[in-house]
Design a protein around this motif. Structure first.
Motif, mmCIF file in Angstrom:
data_model
loop_
_atom_site.group_PDB
_atom_site.id
_atom_site.type_symbol
_atom_site.label_atom_id
_atom_site.label_comp_id
_atom_site.label_asym_id
_atom_site.label_seq_id
_atom_site.Cartn_x
_atom_site.Cartn_y
_atom_site.Cartn_z
ATOM 1 N N GLU A 49 0.829 -1.197 0.000
ATOM 2 C CA GLU A 49 0.000 0.000 0.000
ATOM 3 C C GLU A 49 0.869 1.254 0.000
ATOM 4 O O GLU A 49 0.591 2.212 -0.730
ATOM 5 N N ARG A 50 1.922 1.247 0.793
ATOM 6 C CA ARG A 50 2.845 2.397 0.810
ATOM 7 C C ARG A 50 3.517 2.580 -0.540
ATOM 8 O O ARG A 50 3.700 3.703 -1.004
ATOM 9 N N GLN A 51 3.888 1.468 -1.165
ATOM 10 C CA GLN A 51 4.548 1.546 -2.467
ATOM 11 C C GLN A 51 3.574 2.110 -3.511
ATOM 12 O O GLN A 51 3.961 2.936 -4.338
ATOM 13 N N GLU A 52 2.325 1.687 -3.446
ATOM 14 C CA GLU A 52 1.320 2.198 -4.380
ATOM 15 C C GLU A 52 1.087 3.694 -4.172
ATOM 16 O O GLU A 52 0.992 4.455 -5.137
ATOM 17 N N LYS A 53 1.034 4.119 -2.914
ATOM 18 C CA LYS A 53 0.857 5.542 -2.622
ATOM 19 C C LYS A 53 2.047 6.352 -3.116
ATOM 20 O O LYS A 53 1.891 7.460 -3.632
ATOM 21 N N ALA A 54 3.244 5.809 -2.969
ATOM 22 C CA ALA A 54 4.442 6.496 -3.437
ATOM 23 C C ALA A 54 4.415 6.646 -4.955
ATOM 24 O O ALA A 54 4.791 7.695 -5.492
ATOM 25 N N GLU A 55 3.962 5.603 -5.659
ATOM 26 C CA GLU A 55 3.869 5.675 -7.120
ATOM 27 C C GLU A 55 2.849 6.728 -7.548
ATOM 28 O O GLU A 55 3.089 7.487 -8.488
ATOM 29 N N LYS A 56 1.702 6.773 -6.855
ATOM 30 C CA LYS A 56 0.687 7.769 -7.182
ATOM 31 C C LYS A 56 1.211 9.175 -6.945
ATOM 32 O O LYS A 56 0.977 10.082 -7.739
#
Length: 98
Positions: free
Chosen positions: A14-21
């Protein structure tokens, strides 16, 4: 025990997805900012045409919103040709400033 491991993995993904966004938003924002700055610095006809295009898109969006929801309860929205004529008039307004 398995539940905690699953939550940690979910949290990391989830953190990685937020960072990508966030990265995509920053890149998109910089692109818009640099493009807008270039248009403003170019000035003249370039600026006028871009502003006229933005006004046209905004006017079309506004009139579509009015047509879809009506102005208030019980009122009929304006005919489509009235919306189109108003959008065209709004588009040519920035050109009158040159």
């Amino acid at each position: 025990m398995g539940y905690n491991l699953l939550m940690k993995e979910y949290s990391a993904s989830e953190r990685q997805e937020k960072a990508e966004k966030l990265k995509k938003r920053i890149i998109f924002g910089l692109g818009i900012g640099i493009s807008s700055g270039g248009v403003v610095l170019a000035g003249g006809w370039v600026f006028t045409i871009v502003v006229a295009a933005a006004v046209f898109v905004g006017a079309r969006e506004y009139f579509e919103l009015v047509r879809s929801r009506g102005i208030t309860a019980g009122m009929t929205p304006p005919p489509r040709y009235v919306s189109q004529v108003c959008s065209i008039i709004c588009t040519f307004m920035p050109m009158l400033t040159l």
